[in-house]
Design a protein around this motif. Structure first.
Motif, short mmCIF file in Angstrom:
data_model
loop_
_atom_site.label_atom_id
_atom_site.label_comp_id
_atom_site.label_asym_id
_atom_site.label_seq_id
_atom_site.Cartn_x
_atom_site.Cartn_y
_atom_site.Cartn_z
N MET A 33 0.83 -1.21 0.00
CA MET A 33 0.00 0.00 0.00
C MET A 33 0.86 1.26 0.00
SD MET A 33 -3.33 -0.99 2.36
CE MET A 33 -2.46 -1.85 3.67
N ALA A 34 1.92 1.26 0.79
CA ALA A 34 2.80 2.43 0.84
C ALA A 34 3.47 2.66 -0.52
CB ALA A 34 3.86 2.24 1.92
N ALA A 35 3.93 1.59 -1.14
CA ALA A 35 4.59 1.74 -2.45
C ALA A 35 3.60 2.18 -3.51
CB ALA A 35 5.24 0.40 -2.83
N THR A 36 2.38 1.66 -3.45
CA THR A 36 1.35 2.05 -4.42
C THR A 36 1.02 3.53 -4.28
OG1 THR A 36 0.43 -0.18 -4.42
CG2 THR A 36 -0.99 1.59 -5.23
N ALA A 37 0.84 3.99 -3.04
CA ALA A 37 0.54 5.41 -2.81
C ALA A 37 1.66 6.31 -3.31
CB ALA A 37 0.29 5.66 -1.33
N ALA A 38 2.90 5.88 -3.10
CA ALA A 38 4.03 6.67 -3.58
C ALA A 38 4.05 6.72 -5.11
CB ALA A 38 5.34 6.08 -3.05
N GLU A 39 3.70 5.60 -5.73
CA GLU A 39 3.68 5.56 -7.20
C GLU A 39 2.54 6.41 -7.76
OE1 GLU A 39 3.27 2.30 -10.86
OE2 GLU A 39 3.50 1.62 -8.79
N VAL A 40 1.37 6.33 -7.14
CA VAL A 40 0.24 7.16 -7.58
C VAL A 40 0.59 8.63 -7.44
CG1 VAL A 40 -2.15 7.81 -7.09
CG2 VAL A 40 -1.49 5.39 -7.13
N GLY A 41 1.20 9.00 -6.31
CA GLY A 41 1.73 10.35 -6.15
C GLY A 41 0.76 11.40 -5.67
N ARG A 59 -7.89 2.27 4.80
CA ARG A 59 -6.65 2.89 5.26
C ARG A 59 -6.20 3.92 4.23
NH1 ARG A 59 -2.75 -1.95 7.05
NH2 ARG A 59 -1.43 -0.20 7.71
N TYR A 60 -5.46 4.92 4.70
CA TYR A 60 -5.08 6.05 3.86
C TYR A 60 -3.56 6.23 3.90
CZ TYR A 60 -9.98 7.09 5.02
OH TYR A 60 -11.33 7.03 5.24
N PHE A 61 -2.95 6.27 2.73
CA PHE A 61 -1.50 6.46 2.63
C PHE A 61 -1.19 7.67 1.76
CE2 PHE A 61 -1.72 2.15 4.07
CZ PHE A 61 -0.51 1.88 4.71
N SER A 62 -0.33 8.55 2.27
CA SER A 62 0.25 9.61 1.46
C SER A 62 1.50 9.04 0.78
CB SER A 62 0.63 10.80 2.36
OG SER A 62 1.84 10.52 3.04
N PRO A 63 2.18 9.81 -0.08
CA PRO A 63 3.40 9.30 -0.68
C PRO A 63 4.50 8.96 0.33
CG PRO A 63 2.55 11.13 -1.97
CD PRO A 63 1.73 11.08 -0.71
N GLN A 64 4.37 9.49 1.57
CA GLN A 64 5.44 9.27 2.54
C GLN A 64 5.01 8.52 3.79
OE1 GLN A 64 7.67 12.82 3.50
NE2 GLN A 64 8.40 13.07 1.41
N ASN A 65 3.73 8.53 4.14
CA ASN A 65 3.32 7.86 5.37
C ASN A 65 1.84 7.55 5.37
OD1 ASN A 65 2.15 10.36 5.79
ND2 ASN A 65 3.45 10.94 7.52
N GLU A 66 1.40 6.87 6.41
CA GLU A 66 -0.02 6.56 6.59
C GLU A 66 -0.63 7.58 7.54
OE1 GLU A 66 -2.98 2.84 7.88
OE2 GLU A 66 -0.81 2.69 8.23
N VAL A 67 -1.88 7.98 7.27
CA VAL A 67 -2.61 8.87 8.18
C VAL A 67 -3.86 8.14 8.66
CG1 VAL A 67 -1.74 10.95 7.03
CG2 VAL A 67 -3.93 9.98 6.32
N PRO A 68 -4.35 8.50 9.86
CA PRO A 68 -5.49 7.76 10.41
C PRO A 68 -6.81 8.03 9.70
CG PRO A 68 -4.88 9.56 11.86
CD PRO A 68 -3.81 9.48 10.81
N PHE A 69 -6.93 9.23 9.11
CA PHE A 69 -8.18 9.59 8.45
C PHE A 69 -7.91 10.64 7.40
CE2 PHE A 69 -12.01 12.41 8.37
CZ PHE A 69 -12.83 11.54 7.68
N CYS A 70 -8.59 10.52 6.26
CA CYS A 70 -8.47 11.51 5.19
C CYS A 70 -9.85 11.77 4.61
CB CYS A 70 -7.52 10.98 4.11
SG CYS A 70 -7.49 12.02 2.62
#
Length: 279
Positions: A33-41, A59-70
């Motif tokens: 999931m982390a790698a996918t979020a980084a690739e999506v950008g 679950r929510y992932f930014s390009p650098q980390n996970e956040v609890p809610f978005c």
């Protein structure tokens, strides 16, 4: 995984806030999931796993980390789910807690989604933290609106709220990303809510997001919910209230968020918006 791309809080693909949406991430581990979020950008990508009861774990992932809610990725996910399964009620199980979402078809045919946040709360900002925050923003105490005092607001994620006395001050955003990101990481702040009050119920907002590797978020539903809770807790709005938040204007991605603030300190804050799929 089937990765969908949506713009939330706008019906214009060139406006709003883009989010990645995976409606079925069953079997995906954290690294994937982390790698996918980084690739999506995008600032966030949402990964949903359907439950037997019809709800979704998400679950929510930014390009650098996970956040609890978005918030914007929640709106995007709800609209994407409605496009595939029809409008109605949907319960999302987030790391911050359960978030119910309702989707409906608007008069123009667009799907509109409304989320209800977890119960909000507020806390004062330590004087030293406030001084460090203003220094990183290159703001001074004279730039602040005395009627909207600095606070840390929460409605699923923690956001310091800083109000600008003028619209011009809000429009001039040139901050120290490294310094702000370091402070936010130490204090577990997700974005900074920078606002200017146009009227009792109309606001302009900007949201730096350096912990996620994003200079600025064009539309931030989690921050909007936290801000609605902040206004209610401090008695700065008569409830029940419907607030309009304009965001993304200064960065060329115009976004519109509607925030419902019910009466009752323990009631969740409603955030409403549209979303449109992009290529």
């Amino acid at each position: 995984m089937d990765i969908l791309r949506y713009v939330a809080f706008s019906t214009d693909p060139l406006g709003g806030n883009p989010a990645g949406v995976v409606l079925d991430a069953t079997g995906a581990d954290d690294a994937t999931m982390a790698a996918t979020a980084a690739e999506v950008g995008y600032s966030e990508t949402a990964f949903a796993v359907p439950r037997a009861d019809g709800a979704l774990d998400i679950r929510y992932f930014s390009p650098q980390n996970e956040v609890p809610f978005c918030g914007h990725a929640t709106i995007a996910t709800a609209v994407a789910h409605a496009h595939r399964h029809g409008v109605g009620e949907l319960l999302l199980h987030t790391k911050a807690g359960p978030v119910p979402v309702t989707t409906a078809t608007g008069p123009d045919g667009a799907v509109v989604a409304t989320l209800v946040s977890v119960p909000p709360r507020n806390e004062k900002i330590d004087d030293a933290d406030l001084a460090e925050l203003l220094d990183a923003l290159h703001w001074s105490a004279a730039d602040l609106d005395p009627d909207l005092p600095p606070r840390v607001a929460y409605a699923g994620a923690r956001h310091p709220v800083i109000a600008a006395a003028t619209r011009a001050r809000l429009a001039d955003l040139a901050y120290d990303m490294a310094a702000l990101g370091d402070l936010m990481a130490r204090r577990d702040w997700t974005t900074v809510v920078l606002v200017h009050r146009e009227s009792d119920t109309v606001f302009h907002a900007r949201n730096p997001f350096p912990p996620g590797g994003v200079v600025e978020d064009p539309a931030t539903g989690a921050a909007a919910a936290a801000f609605g809770g902040y206004l209610r807790a401090l008695g700065l709005v008569d409830t029940p209230a419907s607030l309009t938040i304009h965001q993304g204007v200064d960065m060329g991605r115009t976004s519109l968020l509607t925030v419902g603030v019910p009466t009752g300190e323990s009631s969740g804050i409603e955030v409403t918006g549209t979303a449109v799929q992009i290529g």
